[in-house]
Design an enzyme around this catalytic site. Structure first.
Site, PDB file in Angstrom:
ATOM      1  N   THR A 106      96.703  55.396  -2.419  1.00 20.59           N
ATOM      2  CA  THR A 106      97.968  55.851  -2.983  1.00 20.59           C
ATOM      3  C   THR A 106      97.677  56.504  -4.320  1.00 20.59           C
ATOM      4  O   THR A 106      97.385  55.821  -5.314  1.00 20.59           O
ATOM      5  CB  THR A 106      98.947  54.680  -3.165  1.00 20.59           C
ATOM      6  OG1 THR A 106      99.190  54.069  -1.897  1.00 20.59           O
ATOM      7  CG2 THR A 106     100.269  55.172  -3.739  1.00 20.59           C
ATOM      8  N   LYS A 163     104.863  58.692   0.285  1.00 21.65           N
ATOM      9  CA  LYS A 163     104.339  57.376  -0.064  1.00 21.65           C
ATOM     10  C   LYS A 163     104.903  56.888  -1.392  1.00 21.65           C
ATOM     11  O   LYS A 163     105.326  55.725  -1.522  1.00 21.65           O
ATOM     12  CB  LYS A 163     102.814  57.429  -0.105  1.00 21.65           C
ATOM     13  CG  LYS A 163     102.142  56.191  -0.653  1.00 21.65           C
ATOM     14  CD  LYS A 163     102.424  54.938   0.167  1.00 21.65           C
ATOM     15  CE  LYS A 163     101.599  53.764  -0.373  1.00 21.65           C
ATOM     16  NZ  LYS A 163     102.006  52.489   0.225  1.00 21.65           N
TER      17      LYS A 163
END
Length: 306
Positions: free
Chosen positions: A101, A179
């Site tokens: 991420t 995300k």
């Protein structure tokens, strides 16, 4: 012959994902594994059937043997360093699947570096807690050229993931944008549960009644976080499931995206402020669920609920 896979990163998410690849993917050779702390490789190998993994001593060794390289690390700087290490080797024709991420700008930057080196790239962040990674129940988001995404897909739905969001032929950054926006939902959820339980306690309602309502109305992640708060798991566990530093990193990336788009994320700002208070109180061992403790202190209650 199936492609040879190399896995870099055995943190909370990487351990479960790599184990599911060993157990469920169509591998005809041991999964190559590497982690900066070698002991994690040893522990994972001991939990899996003999001969299913091969611990490599360096990134270079793994890259030289692999066709597909998975990378899942903690933050942008560590990811950039890992990609730089990978690209010191001949990667022509190989596929690099980046599951970390990170900021969309970072993703685009490293994707260009990978492509310039003659390799393929897929941005593939995943949604889900470590327990979901262990169970192969994540949600993968795959972006990049369709041919590259197609090479990566066999290792997501039905293996590491229960579902996938296929962004074939979309810019890499879209996967990371989704995300980061998705992770704001998690932060906001934790913030709301924490505030609700503090109000339930101080108003005299009692947290157990609110928890029963959460279980009935919002089973799944809401109920799980509520349980973690009320049982004191947010301060009792030895190692956090979602560290305060990673939660703040994600919130910071989301707020930067929002600022660039002319959007205000007031809920995220509140959650991030409580994360900052949590970090100041317990340091790097803080878990996102510890927002509950921060909200408690803000309202005249002790950090620990027991």
């Amino acid at each position: 012959m199936a492609p040879r896979l190399f896995w870099i990163g055995l943190g909370n998410m990487g351990r479960g994902m790599s184990a599911n690849i060993v157990e469920k993917a169509n591998l005809d050779q041991p999964l190559l594994i590497y982690n900066r702390t070698k002991q994690r490789c040893i522990e994972l190998s001991e939990k899996l059937p003999p001969g299913k993994t091969e611990i490599v001593e360096s990134v270079a060794e793994g890259v030289s043997k692999a066709d597909i390289i998975f990378n899942i690390l903690s933050n942008d700087a560590v990811v950039e360093a890992s990609i730089a290490e990978i690209l010191k080797n001949d990667v022509k024709g190989k596929l690099i699947v980046e599951c970390s991420t990170i900021h969309p700008d970072t993703t685009e930057k490293i994707a260009q570096q990978v492509e310039d080196a003659g390799a393929q790239f897929v941005a593939a962040p995943v949604f889900g807690a470590p327990a979901m990674a262990d169970a192969g129940q994540l949600v993968g988001v795959l972006a990049g050229p369709k041919a590259s995404v197609d090479r990566a897909r066999p290792y997501f739905k039905g293996v590491t993931s229960k579902a996938e969001i296929n962004m074939s032929d979309e810019p890499y950054r879209k996967a990371l944008t989704l995300k980061l926006i998705g992770n704001t939902f998690i932060l906001n959820m934790v913030e709301q549960i924490a505030e609700g339980h503090v109000l339930a306690e101080k108003s005299g309602l009692g947290t157990h009644y609110l928890h029963e309502w959460i279980e009935g109305m919002f089973p799944g992640p809401y109920a799980a976080y509520s349980t973690r708060m009320l049982t004191g798991d947010y301060y009792k566990r030895d190692y956090p499931l979602f560290t305060v530093d990673l939660a703040r990193k994600d919130a910071g990336h989301a707020m930067r995206l929002a600022k660039e788009a002319g959007v205000k994320l007031r809920n995220v700002e509140t959650g991030d402020a409580h994360l900052a208070e949590l970090r100041a109180h317990v340091g790097e061992k803080g878990d996102i669920a510890g927002i509950y403790g921060a909200v408690r202190m803000e309202n005249g209650l002790p950090y620990e609920n027991e």
